[in-house]
Design a protein around this motif. Structure first.
Motif, short mmCIF file in Angstrom:
data_model
loop_
_atom_site.label_atom_id
_atom_site.label_comp_id
_atom_site.label_asym_id
_atom_site.label_seq_id
_atom_site.Cartn_x
_atom_site.Cartn_y
_atom_site.Cartn_z
N LYS A 113 -25.37 7.66 -42.27
CA LYS A 113 -25.58 6.29 -42.75
C LYS A 113 -25.77 6.31 -44.27
CE LYS A 113 -27.83 2.32 -40.59
NZ LYS A 113 -28.71 1.93 -39.48
N ARG A 120 -20.00 3.43 -50.48
CA ARG A 120 -19.78 2.02 -50.76
C ARG A 120 -20.26 1.65 -52.17
NH1 ARG A 120 -19.03 -2.14 -47.95
NH2 ARG A 120 -20.76 -3.18 -48.97
N GLN A 138 -17.82 -7.83 -55.35
CA GLN A 138 -18.44 -7.79 -54.02
C GLN A 138 -17.53 -8.41 -52.96
OE1 GLN A 138 -22.34 -9.58 -54.79
NE2 GLN A 138 -23.27 -7.67 -54.07
N LEU A 142 -15.91 -6.69 -49.71
CA LEU A 142 -16.07 -7.24 -48.36
C LEU A 142 -14.72 -7.34 -47.65
CD1 LEU A 142 -18.70 -10.09 -48.85
CD2 LEU A 142 -19.02 -7.95 -47.65
N ILE A 143 -13.69 -7.76 -48.40
CA ILE A 143 -12.36 -7.86 -47.81
C ILE A 143 -11.86 -6.48 -47.39
CG2 ILE A 143 -9.95 -8.44 -48.26
CD1 ILE A 143 -10.98 -10.69 -50.14
N ASP A 145 -13.74 -3.93 -46.63
CA ASP A 145 -14.53 -3.58 -45.46
C ASP A 145 -13.96 -4.22 -44.20
OD1 ASP A 145 -16.24 -2.25 -47.11
OD2 ASP A 145 -17.81 -3.79 -47.09
N GLY A 146 -13.60 -5.49 -44.36
CA GLY A 146 -13.04 -6.23 -43.22
C GLY A 146 -11.77 -5.58 -42.71
N LEU A 149 -12.66 -2.53 -40.82
CA LEU A 149 -13.18 -2.84 -39.49
C LEU A 149 -12.08 -3.28 -38.54
CD1 LEU A 149 -16.55 -4.40 -38.77
CD2 LEU A 149 -14.63 -5.39 -37.58
N ILE B 143 -13.54 -11.37 -44.87
CA ILE B 143 -14.79 -11.43 -45.61
C ILE B 143 -15.98 -11.47 -44.64
CG2 ILE B 143 -16.21 -12.81 -47.17
CD1 ILE B 143 -13.57 -13.69 -48.55
N ASP B 145 -15.97 -10.32 -41.59
CA ASP B 145 -16.04 -8.97 -41.02
C ASP B 145 -16.79 -8.03 -41.94
OD1 ASP B 145 -14.55 -9.85 -38.92
OD2 ASP B 145 -12.66 -8.95 -39.60
N GLY B 146 -16.45 -8.14 -43.22
CA GLY B 146 -17.07 -7.28 -44.22
C GLY B 146 -18.57 -7.47 -44.26
N MET B 147 -19.00 -8.74 -44.21
CA MET B 147 -20.44 -9.02 -44.23
C MET B 147 -21.11 -8.46 -42.99
SD MET B 147 -20.98 -12.65 -46.10
CE MET B 147 -20.23 -13.64 -44.86
N LEU B 149 -20.09 -5.86 -41.31
CA LEU B 149 -20.15 -4.40 -41.45
C LEU B 149 -21.25 -3.98 -42.42
CD1 LEU B 149 -17.15 -2.08 -41.38
CD2 LEU B 149 -18.78 -1.73 -43.22
N GLU B 150 -21.38 -4.75 -43.49
CA GLU B 150 -22.39 -4.46 -44.48
C GLU B 150 -23.78 -4.49 -43.85
OE1 GLU B 150 -22.92 -7.05 -47.80
OE2 GLU B 150 -22.09 -5.59 -49.18
N ASN B 152 -24.47 -3.87 -40.90
CA ASN B 152 -24.63 -2.68 -40.07
C ASN B 152 -24.97 -1.45 -40.89
OD1 ASN B 152 -24.22 -2.82 -37.12
ND2 ASN B 152 -22.49 -4.06 -37.76
N VAL B 153 -24.37 -1.36 -42.08
CA VAL B 153 -24.63 -0.22 -42.95
C VAL B 153 -25.99 -0.39 -43.62
CG1 VAL B 153 -23.81 1.05 -44.97
CG2 VAL B 153 -22.18 0.21 -43.30
N SER B 155 -26.86 -3.07 -46.17
CA SER B 155 -26.98 -3.68 -47.50
C SER B 155 -27.47 -5.11 -47.34
CB SER B 155 -25.61 -3.67 -48.19
OG SER B 155 -25.03 -2.39 -48.11
N GLU B 159 -27.11 -11.87 -50.94
CA GLU B 159 -26.44 -11.76 -52.23
C GLU B 159 -24.93 -11.83 -52.05
OE1 GLU B 159 -25.99 -8.51 -55.79
OE2 GLU B 159 -27.23 -8.03 -54.05
N ALA B 160 -24.44 -11.11 -51.06
CA ALA B 160 -23.00 -11.08 -50.79
C ALA B 160 -22.50 -12.48 -50.43
CB ALA B 160 -22.70 -10.10 -49.68
#
Lengths: 173, 173
Positions: A113, A120, A138, A142-143, A145-146, A149, B143, B145-147, B149-150, B152-153, B155, B159-160
């Motif tokens: 983790k 990141r 940011q 996120l995109i 990351d998406g 995923l 986006i 999805d990214g949030m 995932l974030e 989960n990690v 963060s 803010e995001a």
DNA sequence: TCAACTGTACCGACCAGACGGTATAGTAGT
DNA sequence: ACTACTATACCGTCTGGTCGGTACAGTTGA
């Protein structure tokens, strides 16, 4: 010491990563890893004295690949953000494989983790240094990351990448 | 038959989800689930005759929560896209808990992967129906999805979310 | 009304197999 | 002699799952 064409240690890490990807942590047993690498269990434990060491080897590999990727990202012609999004959609590269494996491990090993969080942060720094806009940086992360995923869930990423690039042009990028 | 305030079956599912979240699939053993729910292992196996059935119960719960969420999303005042992004950043809601649990399961159970894919498709449909722009809809979903995932990690998502909203206004949304 | 029975909800002892790990004896190439 | 293994045999622990039994509320028929 003469290096073999493909070291056994690397083969073991490859096997570990691929089992992690295909069957999750439950499928990545020492027996299975050894079998997949074409090595006996004793052979595996000769190189990695415990499962924890195997996990650590995996994280070391990730750190190395990320360092390389950061350099490529900084030097990318189209800019780090485009490079970042394009590589986020890629599957099957050594970095992607390593990242997927580490994500699996992250559920059970705190070190994994942490490694993911550090990775990141490093990417975000490069994004922000180039764009000079933390909020945009940011959002782009996120995109990315998406897309990562999505790849894990099993949707098509080529189409998504095209969509993102289109939306990015509307933002003047 | 008078309903109990909180059914044992629901308690078991709650325990399963929370163990999945905290320790991954490895930590979500039948013994651990039963203990966390304050039930014996035999009691658990009375309600869910196998681990596969427990997993199934988890997926059924997700499907129900997603159906509810889709309705709320369609009826959202600020629009489905804003609702989607805001709820993507939320943690601790029943839907979020269910989603996190299912994500953990997806690594080892193909049905969980399928359930996740169906869920994503349903959300994208609502997004696209409202925005009338599939590329923008896909980008917004990425986006979100990214949030997710974030989160989960580990963060910070507030803010995001602010960053994303800022970038969205630049797109005229 | 009372015994006989049914269904629901649960307990806890037990089992076979898989797991991570240890140990040890032996082999092939350098 | 040393490195890099193979092969086999274990051990203690944990895991999913089975099984016999308990408690008790409700139903049924004489």
């Amino acid at each position: 010491m003469a290096r073999k064409s493909t070291g056994t240690k690397e083969k073991l890490l490859d096997a570990f990563e691929s089992l992690l990807d295909e069957h999750g942590t439950a499928g990545a047993t020492l027996d299975a890893v050894a079998a997949k690498a074409g090595v006996s269990k004793g052979g595996l434990l000769y190189h990695f004295r415990s499962k924890a060491e195997l996990v650590n080897g995996c994280l070391d590999r990730l750190r190395g690949l990320v360092d390389e990727d950061i350099e490529l990202m900084k030097a990318a012609e189209a800019g780090p953000h485009i490079y970042y999004l394009e590589t986020s959609a890629e599957i099957g590269t050594p970095l992607d494989r390593s990242l997927v494996a580490t994500t699996r491990l992250a559920h059970e090993y705190a070190e994994a983790k942490d490694a993911l969080r550090d990775t990141r942060r490093a990417w975000l720094e490069v994004l922000n240094a180039h764009l000079g806009d933390i909020q945009l940086a940011q959002t782009i992360q996120l995109i990315g990351d998406g897309m990562y995923l999505e790849e894990n869930v099993g949707s098509s990423s080529d189409e998504a990448l095209a969509s993102v690039k289109n939306v990015l042009t509307r933002l003047g990028l």
